[in-house]
Design a protein around this motif. Structure first.
Motif, mmCIF file in Angstrom:
data_model
loop_
_atom_site.group_PDB
_atom_site.id
_atom_site.type_symbol
_atom_site.label_atom_id
_atom_site.label_comp_id
_atom_site.label_asym_id
_atom_site.label_seq_id
_atom_site.Cartn_x
_atom_site.Cartn_y
_atom_site.Cartn_z
ATOM 1 N N GLY A 269 0.814 -1.208 0.000
ATOM 2 C CA GLY A 269 0.000 0.000 0.000
ATOM 3 C C GLY A 269 0.852 1.265 0.000
ATOM 4 N N ARG A 270 1.978 1.226 0.716
ATOM 5 C CA ARG A 270 2.861 2.406 0.759
ATOM 6 C C ARG A 270 3.438 2.701 -0.623
ATOM 7 N NH1 ARG A 270 4.787 0.289 5.786
ATOM 8 N NH2 ARG A 270 6.672 -0.490 4.781
ATOM 9 N N TRP A 271 3.844 1.655 -1.329
ATOM 10 C CA TRP A 271 4.426 1.880 -2.664
ATOM 11 C C TRP A 271 3.347 2.290 -3.660
ATOM 12 C CZ3 TRP A 271 9.141 3.118 -3.076
ATOM 13 C CH2 TRP A 271 10.112 2.582 -2.229
ATOM 14 N N TYR A 272 2.163 1.680 -3.550
ATOM 15 C CA TYR A 272 1.063 2.119 -4.419
ATOM 16 C C TYR A 272 0.764 3.601 -4.185
ATOM 17 C CZ TYR A 272 -0.337 -2.675 -5.759
ATOM 18 O OH TYR A 272 -0.402 -3.938 -6.282
ATOM 19 N N LEU A 273 0.770 3.998 -2.916
ATOM 20 C CA LEU A 273 0.482 5.392 -2.577
ATOM 21 C C LEU A 273 1.542 6.326 -3.156
ATOM 22 C CD1 LEU A 273 -1.244 7.441 -1.027
ATOM 23 C CD2 LEU A 273 0.151 6.954 0.997
ATOM 24 N N THR A 274 2.805 5.927 -3.035
ATOM 25 C CA THR A 274 3.902 6.720 -3.590
ATOM 26 C C THR A 274 3.736 6.894 -5.087
ATOM 27 O OG1 THR A 274 5.428 5.970 -1.869
ATOM 28 C CG2 THR A 274 6.401 6.807 -3.901
ATOM 29 N N ARG A 292 -10.433 -1.323 -0.590
ATOM 30 C CA ARG A 292 -11.744 -1.983 -0.586
ATOM 31 C C ARG A 292 -11.680 -3.329 0.130
ATOM 32 N NH1 ARG A 292 -13.660 -5.280 -5.579
ATOM 33 N NH2 ARG A 292 -11.921 -6.434 -4.660
ATOM 34 N N ASP A 293 -10.609 -4.098 -0.158
ATOM 35 C CA ASP A 293 -10.473 -5.404 0.481
ATOM 36 C C ASP A 293 -10.307 -5.275 1.988
ATOM 37 O OD1 ASP A 293 -10.674 -6.521 -2.011
ATOM 38 O OD2 ASP A 293 -8.526 -6.854 -2.277
ATOM 39 N N ASN A 299 -12.531 5.505 0.992
ATOM 40 C CA ASN A 299 -11.230 5.930 0.478
ATOM 41 C C ASN A 299 -10.876 5.200 -0.809
ATOM 42 O OD1 ASN A 299 -10.136 8.007 2.200
ATOM 43 N ND2 ASN A 299 -10.091 6.478 3.829
ATOM 44 N N ALA A 300 -11.362 3.958 -0.944
ATOM 45 C CA ALA A 300 -11.147 3.244 -2.199
ATOM 46 C C ALA A 300 -11.768 4.023 -3.351
ATOM 47 C CB ALA A 300 -11.755 1.842 -2.124
ATOM 48 N N ALA A 301 -12.980 4.528 -3.128
ATOM 49 C CA ALA A 301 -13.669 5.290 -4.174
ATOM 50 C C ALA A 301 -12.907 6.567 -4.532
ATOM 51 C CB ALA A 301 -15.080 5.631 -3.704
ATOM 52 N N LEU A 322 -19.173 -0.375 -7.647
ATOM 53 C CA LEU A 322 -19.464 0.156 -6.318
ATOM 54 C C LEU A 322 -20.828 0.837 -6.290
ATOM 55 C CD1 LEU A 322 -18.342 0.654 -3.455
ATOM 56 C CD2 LEU A 322 -17.389 2.801 -4.306
ATOM 57 N N HIS A 323 -21.120 1.627 -7.304
ATOM 58 C CA HIS A 323 -22.414 2.319 -7.343
ATOM 59 C C HIS A 323 -23.555 1.333 -7.616
ATOM 60 C CE1 HIS A 323 -21.106 6.437 -6.815
ATOM 61 N NE2 HIS A 323 -20.096 6.219 -7.638
ATOM 62 N N ALA A 324 -23.272 0.292 -8.390
ATOM 63 C CA ALA A 324 -24.296 -0.726 -8.620
ATOM 64 C C ALA A 324 -24.657 -1.421 -7.310
ATOM 65 C CB ALA A 324 -23.806 -1.743 -9.655
ATOM 66 N N GLU A 325 -23.643 -1.733 -6.486
ATOM 67 C CA GLU A 325 -23.884 -2.361 -5.186
ATOM 68 C C GLU A 325 -24.686 -1.450 -4.269
ATOM 69 O OE1 GLU A 325 -20.067 -3.300 -3.662
ATOM 70 O OE2 GLU A 325 -19.653 -4.869 -5.157
ATOM 71 N N ARG A 326 -24.511 -0.154 -4.436
ATOM 72 C CA ARG A 326 -25.223 0.811 -3.598
ATOM 73 C C ARG A 326 -26.616 1.126 -4.129
ATOM 74 N NH1 ARG A 326 -20.264 5.196 -2.664
ATOM 75 N NH2 ARG A 326 -19.082 3.950 -1.137
#
Length: 633
Positions: A269-274, A292-293, A299-301, A322-326
């Motif tokens: 996650g740190r490297w993805y964020l970078t 999401r997982d 925050n995923a959205a 995500l919107h379909a699930e909602r």
């Protein structure tokens, strides 16, 4: 000194790069006051005829993009034989658009030993399409230790498919060139993937007992290009890490993916964020999935939105889902369309799913076709199902075939169902086997059933185990029956007491029963009754009976009668007899006969004669005749 060679525009990226440490020393970083004082000192020295001062002053002004101010000083120093000035004069002329004149000065500096000029001259020749000359000068630069020369030479050799490319890419990477480190990692990654594919093939083709041995020297482990015994995948990770640490956003993305596969999610996650903060849309998308997982959909959205706005179709699809699930189908549709516009064919497939859920069959078919024609195998399978549901078997079959040939496991299973429905059992079995080999649980069950039918119990057991392990209650039950048939008689304790140890077949019966399999529930009840556990037996019989099992209802009635609860037993026997259980009907006839309710007894006896089996029908007929005589007496 060679000052400005590294400021030349890189051929590959069009960006300026920072000078190496040695070249940077010629124009040290100072504050504005210090730089002004240094410039005054250099001007005085240059006016006094100091060639080196004129060269450094020209470089300083060139860095400042003061081309008019830099040129006379560089020309003066060049005329006096300063090779760094000749190189930098070439850079200046190149920036003015005089490429051929720049090349002339670079040649002079390169012949005089300037590695930076040799690099610039090599790039110039490559831009002109003269690869032999480009290679010559780039090699001169690289062999003198110029990091950009090493990288440019590696890039040229890689473009030509020359095996020496990796050597120079490694040299550049080891000297801190982040793009070289990234590209070296990518090459090692590809090699690891190819080796893995070859080793999997070797395992599949190996003789029994030798599957663990890979191709090559017997017993030898994998070796990296460096010969140090580091596997390519591990070495690739090291170079990704080095490039990522130097700010390479794609390297950070790949490093994050490696760590995520390994389960090191926090560091991933740190490297993805970078990477995402540096503008890598794929990293923002991957970070969204990681969040999401972890249950953080909000925050995923945010990250998916950022990636989708940068043109990432996968992120747009994730937002749509995500919107379909909602329960926001209109917003979901908008994002699915955005994914499609970004070139992600999953958008069309998801639009098909969305329309199908809303009952918009015509639109669903259109979107499935759109995705299927683009090669989306699951869309082809979904389209075939839609056509089959509409009665178009002829139209469905080719789409099932196309999807199955493209690797859709569900489509292969569906083809098996299609052929089985036509009575083409051999063709059905071929597709079931293909789906089962890919891990499809229900397909493995069908293959197991076919093998049992053919008498191949050993292969049947293998497939039933796969299906049962995948969660199929029917497979667990059938596997249990296979094992049950092999089970020896229970051993007896030396004092005559029966010693009961739970066998594997009982464990499979229980697994199937716990999944709601009615016949398994009846069987588990019978096993419990056999070992004297009446409460457990009654529990399983009742579960089966309440789920509609007539055998469960009948056995529960027997158990209740033995426990003195005949009225409740009659209730369950009645339910079983009404569902066609002949023995239950006979039991009811006997109960009513004993009670003196002869008409009711005769009615159930007639029912038992009709239902059978033969021995039940015979006993019921004798009882019925006796009741008739009693009634007419």
């Amino acid at each position: 000194m060679d000052v400005m060679g590294d400021k030349a525009t890189l051929f590959e990226t069009g960006r300026f790069v920072q000078p190496s440490g040695e070249e940077a020393e010629a124009v040290p970083d100072v504050d504005e006051t210090g730089e002004a004082a240094e410039e005054v000192r250099l001007r005085l020295a240059a006016d006094a005829g100091d060639v080196e001062a004129a060269s450094v002053l020209g470089a300083l002004l060139l860095r400042r993009a003061d081309l008019d101010g830099a040129e006379p000083h560089l020309r003066a120093a060049t005329a006096a034989g300063d090779r760094a000035a000749a190189n930098n004069l070439g850079v200046l002329l190149h920036q003015r658009g005089y490429a051929d004149e720049a090349a002339g000065w670079w040649r002079i500096a390169a012949v005089a030993g300037s590695a930076a000029a040799a690099h610039a001259l090599g790039r110039h020749h490559r831009e002109r399409g003269d690869e032999p000359a480009a290679e010559y000068w780039l090699r001169q630069s690289a062999e003198q230790g110029h990091v950009l020369g090493a990288y440019a030479l590696a890039d040229l050799l890689e473009h030509r498919g020359d095996g020496g490319a990796e050597q120079w890419m490694r040299v550049a990477a080891e000297r801190g060139h982040r793009e070289a480190a990234y590209r070296l990692a990518r090459a090692l990654d590809r090699r690891a993937a190819e080796r893995g594919a070859l080793e999997r093939g070797a395992v599949e083709d190996a003789e029994p007992g030798r599957a663990g041995r890979t191709a090559g020297t017997p017993g030898a482990g994998p070796r990296s290009a460096t010969g140090l015994g580091v596997p390519p995948a591990e070495e690739a990770e090291q170079w990704y890490r080095q490039a990522a640490a130097r700010g390479h956003r794609r390297a950070a993305l790949h490093l994050g993916a490696i760590l995520e596969r390994r389960g090191e999610l926090k560091e991933a996650g740190r490297w993805y964020l970078t990477s995402a903060k540096d503008g890598e849309a794929r990293a923002a998308c991957a970070l969204g999935f990681l969040l999401r997982d972890a249950g953080d959909t909000e925050n995923a959205a945010v990250w998916w939105l950022r990636a989708a706005q940068d043109g990432d179709g996968n992120a747009a699809n994730a937002l749509g889902a995500l919107h379909a699930e909602r329960g926001q189908p209109q917003t979901a549709e908008r994002w699915y369309r955005a994914a499609l516009d970004a070139g992600d064919v999953n958008g069309a497939y998801n639009l098909g799913l969305l329309c199908a859920e809303q009952g918009r069959t015509t639109q669903a078919e259109q979107w499935y076709r759109h995705a299927a024609y683009a090669g989306h195998r699951e869309a082809a399978n979904a389209l075939a199902i839609l056509l089959l549901q509409g009665g178009d078997t002829t139209g469905a079959e080719p789409w099932f075939s196309k999807a199955a040939e493209a690797g859709s496991v569900d489509a292969a299973f569906n083809l098996g169902i299609l052929y089985a429905g036509r009575g083409e059992d051999a063709a059905a079995l071929r597709w079931y086997e293909r789906a089962a080999a890919a891990g499809h649980t229900e397909a493995a069950l069908q293959v197991g059933i076919a093998r049992l039918r053919d008498g191949d119990e050993q292969d049947a057991e293998l497939h039933l185990r796969c299906a049962a392990g995948g969660g199929s209650a029917e497979a667990a039950y059938r596997l249990a029956t296979v094992l049950d048939a092999r089970r020896p008689r229970p051993s007896a304790h030396e004092l005559g007491e029966v010693v009961h140890e739970k066998t594997e077949c009982e464990e499979w019966y229980e697994r199937a029963a716990s999944q709601g399999h009615r016949r398994a529930q009846v069987r588990v009840g019978m096993l419990a009754a056999a070992r004297g556990d009446v409460v457990e037996a009654a529990r399983w019989y009742r579960l089966a009976a309440e789920a509609g099992s007539r055998n469960g209802a009948f056995n529960l009635g027997l158990l209740l009668v033995r426990e003195g609860s005949e009225p409740e037993a009659v209730v369950w026997w009645t339910r079983a007899a009404q569902e066609g259980h002949g023995r239950a009907a006979l039991r009811l006839a006997l109960v009513y006969a004993r009670r003196g309710e002869l008409d009711e007894g005769q009615r159930w006896a007639d029912r038992a004669v009709t239902l059978g089996p033969a021995e039940v029908a015979e006993r019921a007929a004798r009882l019925r005749d006796a009741l008739r005589q009693e009634l007419t007496a």
